[in-house]
Write a protein that holds these residues in place. Structure first.
Motif, PDB file in Angstrom:
ATOM      1  N   GLU A  63       8.579  -1.221  47.561  1.00  0.00           N
ATOM      2  CA  GLU A  63       8.769  -2.669  47.516  1.00  0.00           C
ATOM      3  C   GLU A  63      10.064  -3.101  48.206  1.00  0.00           C
ATOM      4  N   ASP A 105      10.390 -12.372  38.302  1.00  0.00           N
ATOM      5  CA  ASP A 105      10.023 -12.398  39.729  1.00  0.00           C
ATOM      6  C   ASP A 105       8.834 -11.496  40.029  1.00  0.00           C
ATOM      7  N   LYS A 106       8.626 -10.496  39.192  1.00  0.00           N
ATOM      8  CA  LYS A 106       7.526  -9.554  39.429  1.00  0.00           C
ATOM      9  C   LYS A 106       6.158 -10.184  39.188  1.00  0.00           C
ATOM     10  N   MET A 144       2.586  -6.490  31.886  1.00  0.00           N
ATOM     11  CA  MET A 144       2.953  -5.933  33.190  1.00  0.00           C
ATOM     12  C   MET A 144       1.758  -5.236  33.828  1.00  0.00           C
ATOM     13  N   LYS A 203      -0.979   1.606  42.765  1.00  0.00           N
ATOM     14  CA  LYS A 203      -0.927   0.455  41.854  1.00  0.00           C
ATOM     15  C   LYS A 203      -1.652   0.764  40.554  1.00  0.00           C
ATOM     16  N   GLN A 246       8.864   4.894  43.200  1.00  0.00           N
ATOM     17  CA  GLN A 246       9.775   3.772  43.470  1.00  0.00           C
ATOM     18  C   GLN A 246      11.122   4.278  43.973  1.00  0.00           C
ATOM     19  N   ARG A 258       1.377  -7.953  36.657  1.00  0.00           N
ATOM     20  CA  ARG A 258       2.450  -7.674  37.617  1.00  0.00           C
ATOM     21  C   ARG A 258       1.936  -7.679  39.037  1.00  0.00           C
ATOM     22  N   LYS A 259       2.710  -8.299  39.911  1.00  0.00           N
ATOM     23  CA  LYS A 259       2.388  -8.309  41.336  1.00  0.00           C
ATOM     24  C   LYS A 259       3.204  -7.224  42.048  1.00  0.00           C
ATOM     25  N   PHE A 260       2.583  -6.503  42.924  1.00  0.00           N
ATOM     26  CA  PHE A 260       3.264  -5.456  43.674  1.00  0.00           C
ATOM     27  C   PHE A 260       3.548  -5.956  45.090  1.00  0.00           C
ATOM     28  N   LYS A 261       4.836  -6.019  45.402  1.00  0.00           N
ATOM     29  CA  LYS A 261       5.231  -6.513  46.723  1.00  0.00           C
ATOM     30  C   LYS A 261       5.279  -5.359  47.712  1.00  0.00           C
ATOM     31  N   PHE A 291      13.465 -10.575  35.871  1.00  0.00           N
ATOM     32  CA  PHE A 291      12.279  -9.750  35.629  1.00  0.00           C
ATOM     33  C   PHE A 291      10.998 -10.560  35.836  1.00  0.00           C
TER      34      PHE A 291
END
Length: 266
Positions: free
Chosen positions: A81, A168-169, A254, A6, A75, A258-261, A166
């Motif tokens: 994710e 949603d992140k 970002m 992250k 990724q 930004r959230k990391f799922k 976008f």
């Protein structure tokens, strides 16, 4: 997801944001008559090198771009994710991989600039463009492939802005400050649309070069801005430049928000 991954991704977003923000600032200055010309990504790296402590700045930026390239490769290959392996997911992951290659190339170019400036390399006297390394009959097909890829990327930017997925992140509902939500939204919209315009113009240049089966019409971001200025005047170029500044700022956001799922969906 591992905390170090992250942090690497966030460092990458900052460096990518710096490249786009400076590109936009230089292009806006050119549109306003404050500079002689706009600069693309490679021109920005050269511009930074010419500043005080330029090699230090360039070295930090190169490390950041390397972080972004790593994140894109991660990724693509690891799918942290859970994007998936269906047709849509594979398409996204292939896109991530090629994005990683682009930013790996930028990081490598930055390192080369430092290496050359410190006397570790010598400029070769001859040599043509990249197209001279390919058989002439293959060049149009390569350029068509690049043009189509860029056109798809351009359309994707507009679709991404239209759908707004976008966002949603960020999980905007988790932020109580309405100004933070609005800033994220509008910087994202402005940046994606402007990026789509510039990438679309570069795609057009590659299509034109493919028709001529030569490299003389291949242009980059700087020439895309010049094309905008010549065809539509400085106002449109200035607006697009401001949009790219917004996109750079969006990358900074970002990095922060930004959230990391996780692959588990959490």
């Amino acid at each position: 997801m591992d905390k170090r991954v992250k942090q690497t991704a966030r460092a990458g977003y900052i460096s990518k944001g710096a490249v786009y923000a400076i590109t936009g600032i230089l292009a806006f200055g050119a549109a306003a008559g404050l500079g002689s010309q706009s600069k693309g990504k490679l021109g920005v790296l050269e511009f930074l090198q010419n500043q005080p402590f330029g090699n230090v700045i360039l070295g930090v930026l190169a490390l950041g771009l390397l972080c972004y390239a790593f994140w894109r490769f991660y990724q693509s290959i690891k799918d942290p994710e859970n994007i998936g392996s269906d047709a849509k997911g594979k398409g996204k992951r292939v896109g991530f991989f090629f994005s990683g290659l682009v930013y790996l190339g930028l990081a490598g170019f930055s390192a080369f600039q430092i290496f050359r400036d410190t006397g570790g390399g010598q400029q070769s006297g001859g040599g043509g463009g990249a197209s001279s390394m390919l058989p002439q009959e293959v060049v149009p097909y390569v350029f068509y492939a690049i043009a189509i890829g860029l056109a798809i990327k351009s359309v994707f930017q507009f679709v991404k802005a239209y759908k707004g997925d976008f966002l949603d992140k960020f999980y905007l509902e988790s932020y109580s400050n309405i100004d933070t939500r609005k800033t994220i939204k509008w910087l994202g919209y402005a940046g994606l649309i402007s990026r789509g315009v510039v990438v679309g113009i570069v795609s057009y240049f590659f299509f034109r070069a493919a028709d001529g089966a030569g490299s003389e019409d291949v242009k980059g971001t700087a020439e895309a801005f010049s094309f905008l200025q010549e065809s539509s005047g400085p106002w449109l170029m200035g607006l697009v430049a401001l949009g790219l500044i917004c996109y750079g700022a969006y990358m900074f956001i970002m990095a922060k928000y930004r959230k990391f799922k996780d692959a588990s969906g959490r």
